[in-house]
Design an enzyme around this catalytic site. Structure first.
Site, mmCIF file in Angstrom:
data_model
loop_
_atom_site.group_PDB
_atom_site.id
_atom_site.type_symbol
_atom_site.label_atom_id
_atom_site.label_comp_id
_atom_site.label_asym_id
_atom_site.label_seq_id
_atom_site.Cartn_x
_atom_site.Cartn_y
_atom_site.Cartn_z
ATOM 1 N N VAL A 11 0.656 -1.193 -0.092
ATOM 2 C CA VAL A 11 0.109 -0.041 -0.244
ATOM 3 C C VAL A 11 1.043 0.816 0.450
ATOM 4 C CG1 VAL A 11 -1.742 1.405 0.892
ATOM 5 C CG2 VAL A 11 -1.745 -0.421 0.837
ATOM 6 N N THR A 121 -5.094 -1.292 6.783
ATOM 7 C CA THR A 121 -6.539 -1.567 6.749
ATOM 8 C C THR A 121 -6.400 -2.020 8.527
ATOM 9 O OG1 THR A 121 -6.535 -2.320 5.074
ATOM 10 C CG2 THR A 121 -8.288 -3.324 6.175
ATOM 11 N N GLU A 151 -7.592 1.985 1.508
ATOM 12 C CA GLU A 151 -7.089 1.844 0.420
ATOM 13 C C GLU A 151 -8.505 0.639 -0.062
ATOM 14 O OE1 GLU A 151 -4.833 3.237 -1.309
ATOM 15 O OE2 GLU A 151 -6.263 1.912 -2.632
ATOM 16 N N LEU A 153 -7.181 -1.461 -2.786
ATOM 17 C CA LEU A 153 -6.617 -1.506 -4.504
ATOM 18 C C LEU A 153 -5.831 -2.826 -4.089
ATOM 19 C CD1 LEU A 153 -2.467 -1.777 -3.529
ATOM 20 C CD2 LEU A 153 -2.919 0.193 -3.456
ATOM 21 N N PHE A 249 -16.763 -11.428 -8.961
ATOM 22 C CA PHE A 249 -16.185 -11.932 -7.718
ATOM 23 C C PHE A 249 -17.579 -13.030 -7.704
ATOM 24 C CE2 PHE A 249 -12.881 -10.299 -5.299
ATOM 25 C CZ PHE A 249 -12.161 -9.578 -5.931
ATOM 26 N N CYS A 260 -5.525 -9.680 2.874
ATOM 27 C CA CYS A 260 -6.769 -9.234 2.740
ATOM 28 C C CYS A 260 -8.149 -9.941 3.530
ATOM 29 C CB CYS A 260 -6.796 -8.314 2.135
ATOM 30 S SG CYS A 260 -5.471 -7.157 1.659
HETATM 31 C C1 UDX Z 1 -8.462 -8.047 -1.921
HETATM 32 C C2 UDX Z 1 -9.750 -6.379 -2.464
HETATM 33 O O1 UDX Z 1 -9.745 -6.772 -3.652
HETATM 34 C C3 UDX Z 1 -9.007 -5.447 -2.209
HETATM 35 O O2 UDX Z 1 -9.988 -4.026 -2.628
HETATM 36 C C4 UDX Z 1 -8.791 -5.235 -0.973
HETATM 37 O O3 UDX Z 1 -7.467 -3.700 -0.957
HETATM 38 C C5 UDX Z 1 -7.476 -6.013 -0.688
HETATM 39 O O4 UDX Z 1 -8.478 -7.334 -0.874
HETATM 40 P P1 UDX Z 1 -6.529 -9.046 -2.900
HETATM 41 O O5 UDX Z 1 -6.197 -9.530 -1.520
HETATM 42 O O6 UDX Z 1 -5.211 -7.986 -3.764
HETATM 43 O O7 UDX Z 1 -7.709 -7.599 -2.873
HETATM 44 O O8 UDX Z 1 -7.324 -9.884 -4.232
HETATM 45 P P2 UDX Z 1 -8.486 -10.331 -4.680
HETATM 46 O O9 UDX Z 1 -8.109 -10.056 -6.026
HETATM 47 O O10 UDX Z 1 -9.617 -9.386 -4.093
HETATM 48 O O11 UDX Z 1 -9.121 -11.550 -4.932
HETATM 49 C C6 UDX Z 1 -8.817 -12.311 -3.137
HETATM 50 C C7 UDX Z 1 -9.056 -13.468 -3.451
HETATM 51 O O12 UDX Z 1 -10.463 -14.071 -3.733
HETATM 52 C C8 UDX Z 1 -8.197 -14.856 -3.746
HETATM 53 O O13 UDX Z 1 -7.426 -15.617 -3.656
HETATM 54 C C9 UDX Z 1 -9.023 -15.149 -5.606
HETATM 55 O O14 UDX Z 1 -8.189 -16.283 -6.426
HETATM 56 C C10 UDX Z 1 -9.531 -15.346 -4.636
HETATM 57 N N1 UDX Z 1 -10.952 -15.077 -5.186
HETATM 58 C C11 UDX Z 1 -11.876 -14.205 -5.729
HETATM 59 C C12 UDX Z 1 -12.460 -15.992 -5.790
HETATM 60 O O15 UDX Z 1 -12.441 -17.358 -5.582
HETATM 61 N N2 UDX Z 1 -13.258 -15.781 -6.825
HETATM 62 C C13 UDX Z 1 -13.974 -14.794 -7.409
HETATM 63 O O16 UDX Z 1 -14.855 -14.813 -8.162
HETATM 64 C C14 UDX Z 1 -12.579 -13.728 -6.659
#
Ligand code: UDX
Length: 430
Positions: A11, A121, A151, A153, A249, A260
């Site tokens: 971040v 966070t 944040e 991101l 998602f 996260c």
């Molecule tokens: C997340 C949030 O999206 C972001 O807004 C926050 O600031 C930090 O946490 P990130 O941890 O980078 O970001 O990952 P993200 O792309 O959101 O995916 C999280 C997890 O969910 C991954 O393990 C991904 O494989 C899983 N996922 C995502 C699923 O299993 N199915 C989906 O449909 C989407």
């Protein structure tokens, strides 16, 4: 504006380099001297597409610099961002000791009016403690305002997310700080949600946990799909067109991981408990997520019967594609379980191999290609949906394997095509 960012993790580095790119003068501070030395030499210690270039560009332009003491960064800065880590404690609550420590250091270094931005966070109410800590150590009697700007991101697209945010949440209690924050964030062109500090803190946890809930919901639907031979990808497609639901998602799979979601869901359950609310819904989200990993092992056993002595090829170690991050990655948990069962592991990931070596050492074989991971394997398990895996020559893969069993934890292949090629194939919820 003169800005100071404290904590050069994901971040902090992204925030610092993106604000420098917008024309501000930025000093990024970290107590880890080795990290600062690396950054000063132009090396970025994390894997994030575009970040190294952005850092180099802004260092060259004289807008971005690094320091290892808080006082150096704080003096002369109008706005100070706190972006230190808040890792989980053994009980799942957030460890706020770094936030507390830097709050004290900032206060001691304040040499005039500052806006202090809480960006790590943190659980709701942290702002109250940060304010108290700032007041306690404010030796020069400097004026300050605390602001919360959570944040959102994502790893892998952090720069684009920062530069084109869906919204900027500003938790603020004074008109003076509000004007400065609007000036800083209006140019990003996103809706500004201006509110009190506690609501801003809640928006972060509430958003991340909602997304985790969407994933677990779809994983629950996937279990039902498996029981009746329906296709969860089609269910998601059909649901996703409803604008109130949205298609994002809704991908069933091995469950969420990363630095996260697991941490935030757990921390939100804890803070709710402390506040007298039993967040049963989120407890179920966690349970379902854990179960998804177990279901992969079960599918392997259904196909291969005994796992002891078998070789399992693993494609994907990172918690999601385009990152080398294996924190809370489902793959790590699943490999650990397979090792306990006595299986041999051959794993390949385009970026996360070295990090996995740090966890497993010699206990697994790290491969340099998907083909190598498939060679002589009794089963192949897809755990991260890297593009590279989508375009594999599957006939070649089949020819290399000891038995053509594929467990697709990310639903990247077409079940009919896999059957036609002669694989014993199982996805998630289809
Ligand atoms: C997340 C949030 O999206 C972001 O807004 C926050 O600031 C930090 O946490 P990130 O941890 O980078 O970001 O990952 P993200 O792309 O959101 O995916 C999280 C997890 O969910 C991954 O393990 C991904 O494989 C899983 N996922 C995502 C699923 O299993 N199915 C989906 O449909 C989407």
């Amino acid at each position: 504006m003169n800005l100071c960012i404290i904590g050069t993790g994901y971040v902090g580095l992204v925030t610092g380099s993106c604000l420098a790119e917008r024309g501000h003068q930025v000093t990024c501070v970290d107590i880890d001297r080795d990290k600062i030395a690396l950054l000063q030499q132009g090396q970025v210690p994390i894997f994030e597409p575009g970040l190294e270039e952005l850092v180099a560009k802004n260092v060259d332009a004289g807008r971005l610099r690094f320091a290892s003491t808080v006082s150096k960064g704080v003096r002369g800065a109008q706005v100070v961002f706190i972006t230190v880590g808040t890792p989980p404690l053994p009980d799942g609550s957030a460890d706020l000791s770094y936030v507390e420590a830097v709050s004290g250091q900032i206060a001691k270094a304040m040499d005039g009016y500052k806006v202090i931005v809480e960006k790590s966070t943190v659980p709701v109410n942290t702002g109250e403690w940060v304010k108290r800590t700032l007041r306690r150590h404010n030796v020069n009697g400097a004026e300050f305002d605390l602001v919360s700007i959570p944040e959102f991101l994502r790893e892998g697209s952090a720069i684009a997310d920062f530069m084109n945010p869906s919204r900027v949440v500003i938790g603020v209690e004074s008109a003076r700080a509000e004007v400065i924050m609007r000036g800083l964030f209006q140019p990003f062109g996103a809706p500004l949600v201006v509110t009190d500090i506690k609501s801003a803190e809640l928006i972060k946890h509430a958003s991340n946990c909602f997304l985790a809930m969407k994933i677990s919901y779809m994983n629950a639907i996937a279990a039902i799909c498996e029981a009746v031979d329906a296709d969860v990808t089609k269910v998601a497609e059909g649901m996703g067109y409803d604008r109130r639901i949205g298609r994002d998602f809704l991908d069933a799979g091995v469950g969420y991981g990363g630095s996260c979601f697991p941490k935030d869901v757990n921390a939100f359950i804890r803070i709710a408990q402390e506040l007298g609310y039993d967040f049963r819904l989120l407890k179920a989200v966690e349970d379902i997520n854990q179960e998804q990993r177990e279901r992969i092992i079960r599918k392997l056993k259904e196909a291969l019967w005994v796992l002891k002595g078998k070789t399992i090829g693993i494609l994907g170690l990172a918690f999601k594609p385009n990152t080398d991050d294996i924190r809370e990655s489902p793959a790590i948990d699943i490999i650990r379980r397979l090792l306990e069962e006595g299986a041999g592991i051959k794993a390949y990931d385009p970026a996360a191999g070295e990090n996995a070596r740090g966890v497993f050492g010699e206990a697994i074989t790290l491969c340099s290609s998907p083909q190598e991971a498939a060679r002589e394997a009794h089963g192949l398990v897809i755990l991260t949906e890297w593009d590279e895996f989508r375009s594999l020559n599957l006939s070649e893969i089949k020819g290399l394997m000891a038995s053509p069993v594929v467990i697709d934890g990310r639903n990247i292949y077409d079940p009919r095509e896999m059957a036609r090629l002669g694989f014993e194939y199982r996805g998630v919820g289809r």
